[in-house]
Each structure stands twice: as structure tokens, then as C-alpha cells.
Design a protein around this motif. Structure first.
Motif, PDB file in Angstrom:
ATOM      1  N   LYS A  26       0.786  -1.412   0.158  1.00 38.54           N
ATOM      2  CA  LYS A  26      -0.014  -0.152   0.345  1.00 38.54           C
ATOM      3  C   LYS A  26       1.082   1.267  -0.539  1.00 38.54           C
ATOM      4  O   LYS A  26       2.197   1.172   0.555  1.00 38.54           O
ATOM      5  N   LYS A  27      -0.038   2.348  -0.256  1.00 34.89           N
ATOM      6  CA  LYS A  27       0.631   3.322  -0.558  1.00 34.89           C
ATOM      7  C   LYS A  27       0.516   3.987   1.003  1.00 34.89           C
ATOM      8  O   LYS A  27      -0.288   4.091   1.553  1.00 34.89           O
ATOM      9  N   GLN A  28       1.063   4.751   1.795  1.00 38.33           N
ATOM     10  CA  GLN A  28       1.420   5.467   3.438  1.00 38.33           C
ATOM     11  C   GLN A  28       1.204   6.336   3.038  1.00 38.33           C
ATOM     12  O   GLN A  28       2.258   7.513   2.809  1.00 38.33           O
ATOM     13  N   THR A  29       0.106   7.187   3.456  1.00 39.52           N
ATOM     14  CA  THR A  29       0.482   8.555   3.173  1.00 39.52           C
ATOM     15  C   THR A  29       0.191   8.938   4.558  1.00 39.52           C
ATOM     16  O   THR A  29      -0.269  10.481   5.335  1.00 39.52           O
ATOM     17  N   THR A  30       0.127   8.791   6.174  1.00 40.92           N
ATOM     18  CA  THR A  30       0.139   9.074   7.233  1.00 40.92           C
ATOM     19  C   THR A  30       1.059   8.233   8.331  1.00 40.92           C
ATOM     20  O   THR A  30       1.241   7.020   7.986  1.00 40.92           O
ATOM     21  N   PRO A  31       1.038   9.237   9.750  1.00 40.52           N
ATOM     22  CA  PRO A  31       2.543   8.370  10.371  1.00 40.52           C
ATOM     23  C   PRO A  31       2.193   6.863  10.340  1.00 40.52           C
ATOM     24  O   PRO A  31       0.653   6.966  10.929  1.00 40.52           O
ATOM     25  N   THR A  32       2.662   5.972  10.879  1.00 35.83           N
ATOM     26  CA  THR A  32       1.942   4.562  11.668  1.00 35.83           C
ATOM     27  C   THR A  32       3.881   4.197  11.793  1.00 35.83           C
ATOM     28  O   THR A  32       4.438   4.835  11.996  1.00 35.83           O
ATOM     29  N   LYS A  33       3.758   2.579  12.375  1.00 35.33           N
ATOM     30  CA  LYS A  33       4.617   2.639  13.152  1.00 35.33           C
ATOM     31  C   LYS A  33       4.591   0.610  12.088  1.00 35.33           C
ATOM     32  O   LYS A  33       3.795   0.176  12.072  1.00 35.33           O
ATOM     33  N   ILE A  34       6.240  -0.192  11.674  1.00 31.05           N
ATOM     34  CA  ILE A  34       6.103  -1.254  11.332  1.00 31.05           C
ATOM     35  C   ILE A  34       7.697  -1.723  12.257  1.00 31.05           C
ATOM     36  O   ILE A  34       8.611  -0.895  12.515  1.00 31.05           O
ATOM     37  N   GLY A  36       7.677  -1.876  14.980  1.00 29.13           N
ATOM     38  CA  GLY A  36       8.545  -0.682  16.576  1.00 29.13           C
ATOM     39  C   GLY A  36       8.984   0.152  15.279  1.00 29.13           C
ATOM     40  O   GLY A  36       9.799   1.275  16.078  1.00 29.13           O
ATOM     41  N   HIS A  37       8.912   0.174  14.673  1.00 30.16           N
ATOM     42  CA  HIS A  37       9.674   1.730  13.772  1.00 30.16           C
ATOM     43  C   HIS A  37       8.767   2.997  13.707  1.00 30.16           C
ATOM     44  O   HIS A  37       7.697   1.893  12.779  1.00 30.16           O
ATOM     45  N   LYS A  38       8.664   4.167  13.520  1.00 26.40           N
ATOM     46  CA  LYS A  38       8.025   5.139  12.637  1.00 26.40           C
ATOM     47  C   LYS A  38       8.439   5.457  11.520  1.00 26.40           C
ATOM     48  O   LYS A  38       9.512   5.073  10.698  1.00 26.40           O
ATOM     49  N   LYS A  57       8.415 -10.216   4.835  1.00 27.34           N
ATOM     50  CA  LYS A  57       8.472  -9.263   5.986  1.00 27.34           C
ATOM     51  C   LYS A  57       7.697  -7.668   5.018  1.00 27.34           C
ATOM     52  O   LYS A  57       8.680  -7.049   4.279  1.00 27.34           O
ATOM     53  N   ARG A  58       7.324  -6.881   6.285  1.00 28.42           N
ATOM     54  CA  ARG A  58       7.103  -5.774   5.577  1.00 28.42           C
ATOM     55  C   ARG A  58       8.277  -4.802   5.967  1.00 28.42           C
ATOM     56  O   ARG A  58       8.589  -4.253   6.655  1.00 28.42           O
ATOM     57  N   ALA A  59       7.777  -3.744   4.989  1.00 26.32           N
ATOM     58  CA  ALA A  59       9.037  -2.549   5.423  1.00 26.32           C
ATOM     59  C   ALA A  59       8.785  -1.307   4.398  1.00 26.32           C
ATOM     60  O   ALA A  59       8.029  -1.270   3.878  1.00 26.32           O
ATOM     61  N   ALA A  60       8.494  -0.251   5.128  1.00 28.16           N
ATOM     62  CA  ALA A  60       8.164   1.074   4.494  1.00 28.16           C
ATOM     63  C   ALA A  60       9.615   1.539   3.573  1.00 28.16           C
ATOM     64  O   ALA A  60      10.490   1.464   4.303  1.00 28.16           O
ATOM     65  N   HIS A  61       9.577   2.048   2.536  1.00 27.85           N
ATOM     66  CA  HIS A  61      10.235   2.742   1.700  1.00 27.85           C
ATOM     67  C   HIS A  61      10.068   4.473   1.166  1.00 27.85           C
ATOM     68  O   HIS A  61       8.509   4.583   0.684  1.00 27.85           O
ATOM     69  N   LYS A  62      10.758   4.645   1.064  1.00 26.36           N
ATOM     70  CA  LYS A  62      10.501   6.020   0.194  1.00 26.36           C
ATOM     71  C   LYS A  62      10.204   5.624  -1.134  1.00 26.36           C
ATOM     72  O   LYS A  62      10.673   5.171  -1.861  1.00 26.36           O
ATOM     73  N   PRO A  63       9.475   6.608  -1.873  1.00 29.52           N
ATOM     74  CA  PRO A  63       9.675   5.977  -3.730  1.00 29.52           C
ATOM     75  C   PRO A  63      10.674   6.474  -4.554  1.00 29.52           C
ATOM     76  O   PRO A  63      10.736   5.118  -4.958  1.00 29.52           O
TER      77      PRO A  63
END
Length: 69
Positions: A26-34, A36-38, A57-63
Motif C-alpha cells: 500500500k501507499k502510506q500517507t499517514t504516520p504509522t509503525k512497522i 516498532g519503527h516509526k 516481512k514488511r517495510a516502508a520505503h520512500k518512492p
């Protein structure tokens, strides 16, 4: 830099272990945690939640860190 990415797109990114492949969850447009990481995502600075094809495993990355596979 990644173009517009959509849910389900296959992408790759660099990790300390080398190149990793997975898919956009998904595209994340609000703060969240994955794990334990902000994740400091916003509408003006979105991040993409990706799932590794190898580990699941899931992670967040900048475009800019993601490239279509």
C-alpha cells in the motif's frame, strides 16, 4: 526514481544484503509503525509499504528507493 506505484506492483530495492524483490502492499500517507519503527509518511512525503518475496516481512520505503521489477 520510481514512477507511480500501485498495490501489487513488483518492485526491487537495495538492502545491506543486496538487492531484494517484493511487492507493494500500500501507499502510506499517514504516520504509522512497522515492527516498532516509526514511519514518518505524509500526503506530501508518502512512503510505500512493501513485502519481501523471500521473507514475507514488511517495510516502508520512500518512492525513490523502489524500482519496478
Amino acid at each position: 526514481m520510481a514512477r507511480k506505484l500501485s498495490k501489487g506492483d513488483k518492485v526491487e530495492w537495495e538492502t545491506s544484503q543486496g538487492k531484494t524483490e517484493g511487492k507493494v502492499v500500500k501507499k502510506q500517507t499517514t504516520p504509522t509503525k512497522i515492527k516498532g519503527h516509526k514511519v514518518k509518511a505524509s500526503k506530501t512525503d508518502p512512503q510505500y509499504i512493501v513485502e519481501s518475496a523471500k521473507t514475507g516481512k514488511r517495510a516502508a520505503h520512500k518512492p525513490g528507493a523502489l524500482h519496478k521489477a
